[in-house]
Every structure is written in structure tokens, then in C-alpha cells.
Design a protein around this motif. Sequence first.
Motif, PDB file in Angstrom:
ATOM      1  N   ALA A  36      -5.626   3.653  73.777  1.00  0.00           N
ATOM      2  CA  ALA A  36      -4.219   3.681  73.361  1.00  0.00           C
ATOM      3  C   ALA A  36      -3.342   4.152  74.512  1.00  0.00           C
ATOM      4  O   ALA A  36      -2.285   3.573  74.769  1.00  0.00           O
ATOM      5  N   PHE A  37      -3.786   5.166  75.237  1.00  0.00           N
ATOM      6  CA  PHE A  37      -2.990   5.671  76.355  1.00  0.00           C
ATOM      7  C   PHE A  37      -2.975   4.678  77.521  1.00  0.00           C
ATOM      8  O   PHE A  37      -1.948   4.516  78.184  1.00  0.00           O
ATOM      9  N   ASP A  38      -4.095   3.980  77.736  1.00  0.00           N
ATOM     10  CA  ASP A  38      -4.108   2.911  78.746  1.00  0.00           C
ATOM     11  C   ASP A  38      -3.108   1.818  78.353  1.00  0.00           C
ATOM     12  O   ASP A  38      -2.370   1.299  79.197  1.00  0.00           O
ATOM     13  N   ILE A  39      -3.100   1.476  77.079  1.00  0.00           N
ATOM     14  CA  ILE A  39      -2.202   0.441  76.561  1.00  0.00           C
ATOM     15  C   ILE A  39      -0.749   0.866  76.729  1.00  0.00           C
ATOM     16  O   ILE A  39       0.094   0.074  77.179  1.00  0.00           O
ATOM     17  N   ILE A  40      -0.436   2.103  76.397  1.00  0.00           N
ATOM     18  CA  ILE A  40       0.938   2.600  76.521  1.00  0.00           C
ATOM     19  C   ILE A  40       1.426   2.483  77.957  1.00  0.00           C
ATOM     20  O   ILE A  40       2.524   1.987  78.219  1.00  0.00           O
ATOM     21  N   VAL A  41       0.613   2.933  78.907  1.00  0.00           N
ATOM     22  CA  VAL A  41       1.020   2.902  80.315  1.00  0.00           C
ATOM     23  C   VAL A  41       1.176   1.463  80.805  1.00  0.00           C
ATOM     24  O   VAL A  41       2.177   1.121  81.447  1.00  0.00           O
ATOM     25  N   ALA A  42       0.217   0.599  80.488  1.00  0.00           N
ATOM     26  CA  ALA A  42       0.305  -0.807  80.917  1.00  0.00           C
ATOM     27  C   ALA A  42       1.514  -1.490  80.283  1.00  0.00           C
ATOM     28  O   ALA A  42       2.226  -2.258  80.942  1.00  0.00           O
ATOM     29  N   HIS A  43       1.759  -1.213  79.019  1.00  0.00           N
ATOM     30  CA  HIS A  43       2.889  -1.793  78.300  1.00  0.00           C
ATOM     31  C   HIS A  43       4.205  -1.362  78.938  1.00  0.00           C
ATOM     32  O   HIS A  43       5.117  -2.179  79.134  1.00  0.00           O
ATOM     33  N   GLU A  44       4.295  -0.083  79.295  1.00  0.00           N
ATOM     34  CA  GLU A  44       5.504   0.391  79.970  1.00  0.00           C
ATOM     35  C   GLU A  44       5.705  -0.323  81.299  1.00  0.00           C
ATOM     36  O   GLU A  44       6.808  -0.765  81.611  1.00  0.00           O
ATOM     37  N   GLN A  45       4.634  -0.430  82.054  1.00  0.00           N
ATOM     38  CA  GLN A  45       4.750  -1.085  83.358  1.00  0.00           C
ATOM     39  C   GLN A  45       5.215  -2.531  83.191  1.00  0.00           C
ATOM     40  O   GLN A  45       6.098  -2.992  83.913  1.00  0.00           O
ATOM     41  N   ARG A  46       4.650  -3.224  82.216  1.00  0.00           N
ATOM     42  CA  ARG A  46       5.034  -4.621  81.989  1.00  0.00           C
ATOM     43  C   ARG A  46       6.522  -4.742  81.648  1.00  0.00           C
ATOM     44  O   ARG A  46       7.236  -5.581  82.201  1.00  0.00           O
TER      45      ARG A  46
ATOM     46  N   SER B  79      -2.898  14.815  83.188  1.00  0.00           N
ATOM     47  CA  SER B  79      -3.792  13.658  83.119  1.00  0.00           C
ATOM     48  C   SER B  79      -3.294  12.527  84.012  1.00  0.00           C
ATOM     49  O   SER B  79      -2.128  12.501  84.427  1.00  0.00           O
ATOM     50  N   GLU B  80      -4.184  11.597  84.272  1.00  0.00           N
ATOM     51  CA  GLU B  80      -3.798  10.410  85.039  1.00  0.00           C
ATOM     52  C   GLU B  80      -2.702   9.633  84.304  1.00  0.00           C
ATOM     53  O   GLU B  80      -1.781   9.109  84.916  1.00  0.00           O
ATOM     54  N   TRP B  81      -2.789   9.610  82.968  1.00  0.00           N
ATOM     55  CA  TRP B  81      -1.768   8.899  82.183  1.00  0.00           C
ATOM     56  C   TRP B  81      -0.402   9.542  82.356  1.00  0.00           C
ATOM     57  O   TRP B  81       0.581   8.844  82.562  1.00  0.00           O
ATOM     58  N   SER B  82      -0.348  10.861  82.269  1.00  0.00           N
ATOM     59  CA  SER B  82       0.961  11.511  82.401  1.00  0.00           C
ATOM     60  C   SER B  82       1.485  11.370  83.824  1.00  0.00           C
ATOM     61  O   SER B  82       2.697  11.243  84.020  1.00  0.00           O
ATOM     62  N   GLN B  83       0.609  11.350  84.803  1.00  0.00           N
ATOM     63  CA  GLN B  83       1.046  11.111  86.180  1.00  0.00           C
ATOM     64  C   GLN B  83       1.652   9.712  86.312  1.00  0.00           C
ATOM     65  O   GLN B  83       2.691   9.533  86.949  1.00  0.00           O
ATOM     66  N   GLN B  84       1.003   8.737  85.691  1.00  0.00           N
ATOM     67  CA  GLN B  84       1.527   7.373  85.731  1.00  0.00           C
ATOM     68  C   GLN B  84       2.868   7.281  85.013  1.00  0.00           C
ATOM     69  O   GLN B  84       3.784   6.596  85.474  1.00  0.00           O
TER      70      GLN B  84
ATOM     71  N   TYR C  54      -5.080  -4.277  75.423  1.00  0.00           N
ATOM     72  CA  TYR C  54      -4.710  -3.908  76.795  1.00  0.00           C
ATOM     73  C   TYR C  54      -4.392  -5.157  77.618  1.00  0.00           C
ATOM     74  O   TYR C  54      -3.359  -5.224  78.287  1.00  0.00           O
ATOM     75  N   ARG C  55      -5.267  -6.137  77.571  1.00  0.00           N
ATOM     76  CA  ARG C  55      -5.029  -7.369  78.342  1.00  0.00           C
ATOM     77  C   ARG C  55      -3.756  -8.075  77.900  1.00  0.00           C
ATOM     78  O   ARG C  55      -3.056  -8.670  78.710  1.00  0.00           O
ATOM     79  N   SER C  56      -3.417  -7.986  76.621  1.00  0.00           N
ATOM     80  CA  SER C  56      -2.221  -8.681  76.125  1.00  0.00           C
ATOM     81  C   SER C  56      -0.932  -8.015  76.589  1.00  0.00           C
ATOM     82  O   SER C  56       0.106  -8.668  76.643  1.00  0.00           O
ATOM     83  N   VAL C  57      -0.979  -6.712  76.912  1.00  0.00           N
ATOM     84  CA  VAL C  57       0.232  -6.012  77.349  1.00  0.00           C
ATOM     85  C   VAL C  57       0.240  -5.711  78.844  1.00  0.00           C
ATOM     86  O   VAL C  57       1.232  -5.195  79.363  1.00  0.00           O
ATOM     87  N   ALA C  58      -0.838  -6.012  79.529  1.00  0.00           N
ATOM     88  CA  ALA C  58      -0.939  -5.695  80.959  1.00  0.00           C
ATOM     89  C   ALA C  58       0.114  -6.474  81.756  1.00  0.00           C
ATOM     90  O   ALA C  58       0.460  -7.606  81.401  1.00  0.00           O
ATOM     91  N   PRO C  59       0.612  -5.870  82.822  1.00  0.00           N
ATOM     92  CA  PRO C  59       1.611  -6.546  83.654  1.00  0.00           C
ATOM     93  C   PRO C  59       1.131  -7.888  84.208  1.00  0.00           C
ATOM     94  O   PRO C  59       1.930  -8.789  84.423  1.00  0.00           O
TER      95      PRO C  59
END
Length: 182
Positions: A155-165, A2-7, A84-89
Motif C-alpha cells: 500500500a505504501f509503495d502504491i501511494i508513493v508511485a501513485h503520487e509520482q505518477r 522510512s524510505e517511503w516518508s523520505q520519498q 502498483y503496476r497500474s499506478v506506476a509512473p
Amino acid sequence: MSEWSQQIHSLSEWANQAFRFLTPDELNWRPDSSTWSIAQNLEHLITVNETYYPVIEVVRRGRYKVPFLGRIGFLNRAMGNTVYRSVAPSQKRKTRTFPIWEPSQSTINGDILDRFLQHQEELATFIDSCADLVDQKQIISSPANRNIVYPLSSAFDIIVAHEQRHLEAADLIRIQILQAVS
């Protein structure tokens, strides 16, 4: 894949390159008491991500009961977008985490990067195993608060954005460490 796992794989590679040669003391260094160390950021990401596993496992077993708010389509999408917006980089303002997700305040073992990278592999595999639930537009509640509901895809969008942040925050610490050394 998935795009999430690639990220997640990309973030893992980046973290490995950025933090691999830091000592345990450097990984645990904090510029001040209100800023988390690199190790704390990594530990926090592992902790947060792993709290999603039990929620999704209950869904898998067919025992998950979507909270009432989760049955209101526009509301669960709106909640997902808000989280998502609260955890986005791009969100520069610090937000306080839920107590269940607080990192350790003591020195974290120097193998934290290896544990993080192992966790990332497991997380990417876990996300890919949830493709059917994403396709079904499964709604879940946040592991921290049952009244915060959103689609599993959010949730997966949030996880990836949170990690990036958090990895960006950890990198700022790495830069301070390198500046202090030179």
C-alpha cells in the motif's frame, strides 16, 4: 524515517518548487476536458491517501478482519503488484479512478498546494507510525474495494508511485502553461 516518508518528502519538495509560483487560475487550468488540472491532481492525491487512514486505524484497534482473499499469500502479493503496476509512473495508459477518489469538477481553492504539502507531512508521519504493522506483514484491503487485498508495505509503495505518477502528469500541465506564457 522510512524510505517511503523520505520519498514523500522528496516529492513534496519537488511539487513545492514546481507549483509554488503558479496562480490559482493556472493551478486550475485544464488543457482539455479529459485532463485533470494541477489542482485536481493534488486534490486527488490527498483524497486517495486519506482513505487509507480509516482502514489502518481499524487494524490498530484490533478490529480489522482480513478478507478471505487476504489469507492467500501469493494472491495478496499478486494483487499488490498489479495495483502498483497500474499506478506506476512508467504506466503511460490512463486509468479511470474509483468514484470515491474523483477530484472536484469545480474550481479548487488556490491554497491547494499548501494543503497538499501539509497533507504530505501528515502522511509521512502516519506511514512512519505504521512500522510495526509493516514488520508484522499486515494485510489490508483497498479503501475502494474490500476484495482487493495487499500487504501494507505494498500500500505504501502504491501511494508513493501513485503520487509520482500524478505529479508527473501535473508537471506536464505546468510545462504547457509556461509555454503558453512565453
